[in-house]
Design a protein around this motif. Structure first.
Motif, PDB file in Angstrom:
ATOM      1  N   GLY A 169      76.138  12.247 -71.224  1.00  0.00           N
ATOM      2  CA  GLY A 169      75.628  11.126 -70.447  1.00  0.00           C
ATOM      3  C   GLY A 169      74.401  10.472 -71.055  1.00  0.00           C
ATOM      4  N   LEU A 170      73.847  11.079 -72.096  1.00  0.00           N
ATOM      5  CA  LEU A 170      72.675  10.521 -72.765  1.00  0.00           C
ATOM      6  C   LEU A 170      73.103   9.565 -73.864  1.00  0.00           C
ATOM      7  CD1 LEU A 170      70.589  13.800 -73.293  1.00  0.00           C
ATOM      8  CD2 LEU A 170      70.205  12.046 -71.537  1.00  0.00           C
ATOM      9  N   SER A 171      72.322   8.525 -74.080  1.00  0.00           N
ATOM     10  CA  SER A 171      72.509   7.699 -75.261  1.00  0.00           C
ATOM     11  C   SER A 171      71.827   8.378 -76.443  1.00  0.00           C
ATOM     12  CB  SER A 171      71.900   6.315 -75.046  1.00  0.00           C
ATOM     13  OG  SER A 171      70.480   6.412 -74.969  1.00  0.00           O
ATOM     14  N   VAL A 172      72.135   7.929 -77.641  1.00  0.00           N
ATOM     15  CA  VAL A 172      71.471   8.466 -78.826  1.00  0.00           C
ATOM     16  C   VAL A 172      69.963   8.289 -78.715  1.00  0.00           C
ATOM     17  CG1 VAL A 172      71.133   8.077 -81.303  1.00  0.00           C
ATOM     18  CG2 VAL A 172      73.450   8.198 -80.357  1.00  0.00           C
ATOM     19  N   GLU A 173      69.538   7.135 -78.243  1.00  0.00           N
ATOM     20  CA  GLU A 173      68.103   6.859 -78.133  1.00  0.00           C
ATOM     21  C   GLU A 173      67.435   7.770 -77.109  1.00  0.00           C
ATOM     22  OE1 GLU A 173      70.275   3.678 -79.928  1.00  0.00           O
ATOM     23  OE2 GLU A 173      70.521   4.590 -77.929  1.00  0.00           O
ATOM     24  N   GLU A 174      68.110   8.009 -75.976  1.00  0.00           N
ATOM     25  CA  GLU A 174      67.556   8.895 -74.948  1.00  0.00           C
ATOM     26  C   GLU A 174      67.462  10.330 -75.453  1.00  0.00           C
ATOM     27  OE1 GLU A 174      69.103   6.744 -70.823  1.00  0.00           O
ATOM     28  OE2 GLU A 174      70.441   8.067 -71.959  1.00  0.00           O
ATOM     29  N   ALA A 175      68.492  10.797 -76.119  1.00  0.00           N
ATOM     30  CA  ALA A 175      68.485  12.169 -76.629  1.00  0.00           C
ATOM     31  C   ALA A 175      67.378  12.359 -77.648  1.00  0.00           C
ATOM     32  CB  ALA A 175      69.841  12.498 -77.244  1.00  0.00           C
ATOM     33  N   LEU A 176      67.244  11.406 -78.571  1.00  0.00           N
ATOM     34  CA  LEU A 176      66.218  11.524 -79.600  1.00  0.00           C
ATOM     35  C   LEU A 176      64.825  11.470 -78.987  1.00  0.00           C
ATOM     36  CD1 LEU A 176      65.858  11.876 -82.608  1.00  0.00           C
ATOM     37  CD2 LEU A 176      65.884   9.385 -82.847  1.00  0.00           C
ATOM     38  N   ALA A 177      64.621  10.640 -77.983  1.00  0.00           N
ATOM     39  CA  ALA A 177      63.318  10.561 -77.322  1.00  0.00           C
ATOM     40  C   ALA A 177      62.956  11.891 -76.669  1.00  0.00           C
ATOM     41  CB  ALA A 177      63.327   9.446 -76.280  1.00  0.00           C
ATOM     42  N   ARG A 178      63.927  12.557 -76.061  1.00  0.00           N
ATOM     43  CA  ARG A 178      63.661  13.866 -75.447  1.00  0.00           C
ATOM     44  C   ARG A 178      63.297  14.900 -76.511  1.00  0.00           C
ATOM     45  NH1 ARG A 178      67.949  14.835 -70.450  1.00  0.00           N
ATOM     46  NH2 ARG A 178      67.662  12.787 -69.453  1.00  0.00           N
ATOM     47  N   LEU A 179      64.011  14.878 -77.620  1.00  0.00           N
ATOM     48  CA  LEU A 179      63.755  15.864 -78.661  1.00  0.00           C
ATOM     49  C   LEU A 179      62.434  15.631 -79.380  1.00  0.00           C
ATOM     50  CD1 LEU A 179      67.318  16.315 -80.187  1.00  0.00           C
ATOM     51  CD2 LEU A 179      66.111  17.810 -78.586  1.00  0.00           C
ATOM     52  N   GLU A 180      61.964  14.422 -79.386  1.00  0.00           N
ATOM     53  CA  GLU A 180      60.684  14.127 -80.034  1.00  0.00           C
ATOM     54  C   GLU A 180      59.494  14.445 -79.134  1.00  0.00           C
ATOM     55  OE1 GLU A 180      61.309  10.081 -81.211  1.00  0.00           O
ATOM     56  OE2 GLU A 180      62.054  10.664 -83.203  1.00  0.00           O
ATOM     57  N   ASN A 181      59.780  14.966 -77.937  1.00  0.00           N
ATOM     58  CA  ASN A 181      58.723  15.357 -77.008  1.00  0.00           C
ATOM     59  C   ASN A 181      58.943  16.806 -76.578  1.00  0.00           C
ATOM     60  OD1 ASN A 181      56.476  15.105 -75.281  1.00  0.00           O
ATOM     61  ND2 ASN A 181      57.792  14.476 -73.575  1.00  0.00           N
ATOM     62  N   PRO A 182      58.759  17.770 -77.490  1.00  0.00           N
ATOM     63  CA  PRO A 182      59.065  19.171 -77.174  1.00  0.00           C
ATOM     64  C   PRO A 182      58.065  19.770 -76.191  1.00  0.00           C
ATOM     65  CG  PRO A 182      58.017  19.026 -79.319  1.00  0.00           C
ATOM     66  CD  PRO A 182      58.277  17.608 -78.875  1.00  0.00           C
ATOM     67  N   PRO A 183      58.480  20.782 -75.443  1.00  0.00           N
ATOM     68  CA  PRO A 183      57.532  21.487 -74.565  1.00  0.00           C
ATOM     69  C   PRO A 183      56.535  22.277 -75.404  1.00  0.00           C
ATOM     70  CG  PRO A 183      59.635  22.623 -74.636  1.00  0.00           C
ATOM     71  CD  PRO A 183      59.833  21.351 -75.393  1.00  0.00           C
ATOM     72  N   ALA A 184      55.408  22.585 -74.806  1.00  0.00           N
ATOM     73  CA  ALA A 184      54.418  23.412 -75.496  1.00  0.00           C
ATOM     74  C   ALA A 184      55.031  24.760 -75.838  1.00  0.00           C
ATOM     75  CB  ALA A 184      53.191  23.606 -74.608  1.00  0.00           C
ATOM     76  N   ALA A 185      54.652  25.303 -76.986  1.00  0.00           N
ATOM     77  CA  ALA A 185      55.186  26.596 -77.407  1.00  0.00           C
ATOM     78  C   ALA A 185      54.786  27.679 -76.413  1.00  0.00           C
ATOM     79  CB  ALA A 185      54.681  26.942 -78.801  1.00  0.00           C
ATOM     80  N   ASP A 186      55.701  28.556 -76.130  1.00  0.00           N
ATOM     81  CA  ASP A 186      55.441  29.697 -75.252  1.00  0.00           C
ATOM     82  C   ASP A 186      55.003  30.898 -76.075  1.00  0.00           C
ATOM     83  OD1 ASP A 186      55.501  31.564 -73.129  1.00  0.00           O
ATOM     84  OD2 ASP A 186      57.597  32.022 -73.549  1.00  0.00           O
ATOM     85  N   LEU A 187      55.902  31.400 -76.938  1.00  0.00           N
ATOM     86  CA  LEU A 187      55.592  32.569 -77.762  1.00  0.00           C
ATOM     87  C   LEU A 187      56.327  32.459 -79.090  1.00  0.00           C
ATOM     88  CD1 LEU A 187      54.212  35.369 -77.944  1.00  0.00           C
ATOM     89  CD2 LEU A 187      56.353  36.343 -77.070  1.00  0.00           C
ATOM     90  N   PRO A 188      55.609  32.247 -80.190  1.00  0.00           N
ATOM     91  CA  PRO A 188      56.267  32.215 -81.494  1.00  0.00           C
ATOM     92  C   PRO A 188      56.787  33.609 -81.852  1.00  0.00           C
ATOM     93  CG  PRO A 188      54.090  31.188 -81.586  1.00  0.00           C
ATOM     94  CD  PRO A 188      54.171  31.925 -80.287  1.00  0.00           C
ATOM     95  N   VAL A 189      58.028  33.669 -82.317  1.00  0.00           N
ATOM     96  CA  VAL A 189      58.659  34.917 -82.745  1.00  0.00           C
ATOM     97  C   VAL A 189      59.534  34.609 -83.957  1.00  0.00           C
ATOM     98  CG1 VAL A 189      58.705  35.886 -80.399  1.00  0.00           C
ATOM     99  CG2 VAL A 189      60.696  34.625 -81.274  1.00  0.00           C
TER     100      VAL A 189
END
Length: 268
Positions: A169-189
């Motif tokens: 249901g996402l457009s390419v532009e919507e999907a890319l916009a979401r991926l370019e705004n990642p959540p803050a890191a929780d725990l690097p492993v």
């Protein structure tokens, strides 16, 4: 599994160039993927049991040599298959490994009662995350590295018709916009990189034994693994097993991070 791996529908012979690796032992194709990669089980049920992975030359995203390096590094801390041989020639590349004892978590006798299995998959992933030293890992599986692959695929014309139903249901532009705004890191492993249910092995007692298919192993936030591992339970067992998985791992589900990393997995 990666690249829509599944059991083959017909017999697939071992390429002639790999005959020396098989010798006279019986070989049975157990996994194929849409990029042409094949995995054979050789001398199954004997002390010589091993697995042979083949990636055709045109399958650039299948890299047995990269998996060899990762397994040899990880083997210092966790139980993974021992590499016996690897190499390449004009038509493709291969990796030969010793079989670990135990069976895949999606074997029929485990799939018949997936609740305890889901918990063991979670526990096994926690073991991996705690055992591998993030500060010493030379391999990267971070958001930024994977986002570059997303951009390449989108630029090549890939669109929602290739995505999971949850994301179409996402457009390419919507999907890319979401991926370019990642959540803050929780725990690097050090993440497995393909922590889907088939890549966890269980012993005869149903307890976690080890991991296979480590070709993407690298440092990332732990939710990059958790999101996909929990998602794979529905693909392999049907709905209703995520709670057991997260209890086995020992963490509460984080819906925002799960959504982000499932989208990143799907598009990358």
């Amino acid at each position: 599994m990666s690249f829509a791996a599944k059991a083959p529908e017909h017999e697939i012979p071992v390429p002639r160039v790999l005959a020396r690796l098989v010798g006279g032992d019986p070989a049975r194709a157990v996994w194929v993927n849409r990029l042409g990669g094949v995995t054979w089980s050789i001398a199954e049920g004997t002390p010589r049991h091993r697995y042979l992975k083949w990636a055709p030359a045109e399958a650039l995203h299948l890299d047995p040599e990269a998996e060899r390096r990762r397994m040899e590094w990880a083997a210092r801390w966790v139980r993974v298959p021992r590499v016996l041989d690897s190499g390449e020639e004009g038509t493709g590349r291969w990796l030969l490994t010793e079989a670990l004892p135990g069976t895949s978590a999606v074997a029929p006798h485990w799939s018949a009662d997936p609740g305890p299995v889901a918990a063991e998959i979670g526990r096994g992933l926690r073991v991996l995350h705690e055992a591998l030293p993030c500060e010493e890992c030379p391999f990267d599986w971070s958001d930024g590295e994977r986002l570059e692959r997303v951009r390449e695929r989108l630029a090549a014309g890939e669109g929602p018709e290739r995505w999971a139903p949850e994301h179409r249901g996402l457009s390419v532009e919507e999907a890319l916009a979401r991926l370019e705004n990642p959540p803050a890191a929780d725990l690097p492993v050090v993440c497995h990189g393909d922590a889907c249910a088939p890549n966890t092995l269980l012993g005869d007692d149903g307890r976690f034994l080890g991991h296979v298919d480590l070709g993407r192993l690298g440092t990332a936030d732990r939710w990059a693994d958790l999101a996909v591992a929990s998602w794979s339970l529905e693909w392999n067992y049907g709905p209703g097993h995520e709670e057991a998985f997260f209890e086995g791992y020992g963490v509460a589900p984080d819906t925002d991070r799960i959504a982000y990393y499932r989208l990143l997995w799907d598009l990358s």
